[in-house]
Motif scaffolding. Structure first.
Motif, PDB file in Angstrom:
ATOM      1  N   ALA A   5       0.826  -1.204   0.000  1.00 46.07           N
ATOM      2  CA  ALA A   5       0.000   0.000   0.000  1.00 46.07           C
ATOM      3  C   ALA A   5       0.864   1.260   0.000  1.00 46.07           C
ATOM      4  O   ALA A   5       0.562   2.233  -0.698  1.00 46.07           O
ATOM      5  N   GLU A   6       1.943   1.221   0.763  1.00 44.21           N
ATOM      6  CA  GLU A   6       2.850   2.368   0.796  1.00 44.21           C
ATOM      7  C   GLU A   6       3.496   2.604  -0.561  1.00 44.21           C
ATOM      8  O   GLU A   6       3.584   3.740  -1.042  1.00 44.21           O
ATOM      9  N   ILE A  12       1.590   6.497  -7.121  1.00 40.77           N
ATOM     10  CA  ILE A  12       0.551   7.460  -7.509  1.00 40.77           C
ATOM     11  C   ILE A  12       1.066   8.887  -7.377  1.00 40.77           C
ATOM     12  O   ILE A  12       0.879   9.716  -8.280  1.00 40.77           O
ATOM     13  N   ALA A  13       1.727   9.191  -6.278  1.00 40.35           N
ATOM     14  CA  ALA A  13       2.274  10.534  -6.071  1.00 40.35           C
ATOM     15  C   ALA A  13       3.300  10.876  -7.147  1.00 40.35           C
ATOM     16  O   ALA A  13       3.326  12.008  -7.660  1.00 40.35           O
ATOM     17  N   GLY A  19       2.919  14.201 -14.153  1.00 37.58           N
ATOM     18  CA  GLY A  19       1.876  14.842 -14.943  1.00 37.58           C
ATOM     19  C   GLY A  19       1.870  16.351 -14.769  1.00 37.58           C
ATOM     20  O   GLY A  19       1.725  17.096 -15.734  1.00 37.58           O
ATOM     21  N   ARG A  20       2.034  16.802 -13.534  1.00 36.10           N
ATOM     22  CA  ARG A  20       2.084  18.254 -13.282  1.00 36.10           C
ATOM     23  C   ARG A  20       3.276  18.884 -13.994  1.00 36.10           C
ATOM     24  O   ARG A  20       3.163  19.966 -14.576  1.00 36.10           O
TER      25      ARG A  20
END
Length: 51
Positions: A5-6, A12-13, A19-20
């Motif tokens: 999960a980590e 994702i981050a 993307g940014r």
């Protein structure tokens, strides 16, 4: 939190940050580009078609 999960949260981050950067025009920069002369590129294309 589990390790899986980590890691998923970190993935994702990272993709969101990527993307940014792309949207903002911060990536790619000239330093991220790999230049190649035309003859080497033509050879690459020829060799890649035989795969």
């Amino acid at each position: 939190m589990t390790l899986d999960a980590e890691l998923q949260e970190k993935r994702i981050a990272a993709f969101r940050a990527f993307g940014r950067d792309v949207i903002a025009g911060a990536y790619p920069e000239a330093k991220h580009q790999v230049d190649m002369d035309d003859a080497a590129y033509d050879r690459f294309l020829t060799l890649s078609q035989s795969l």
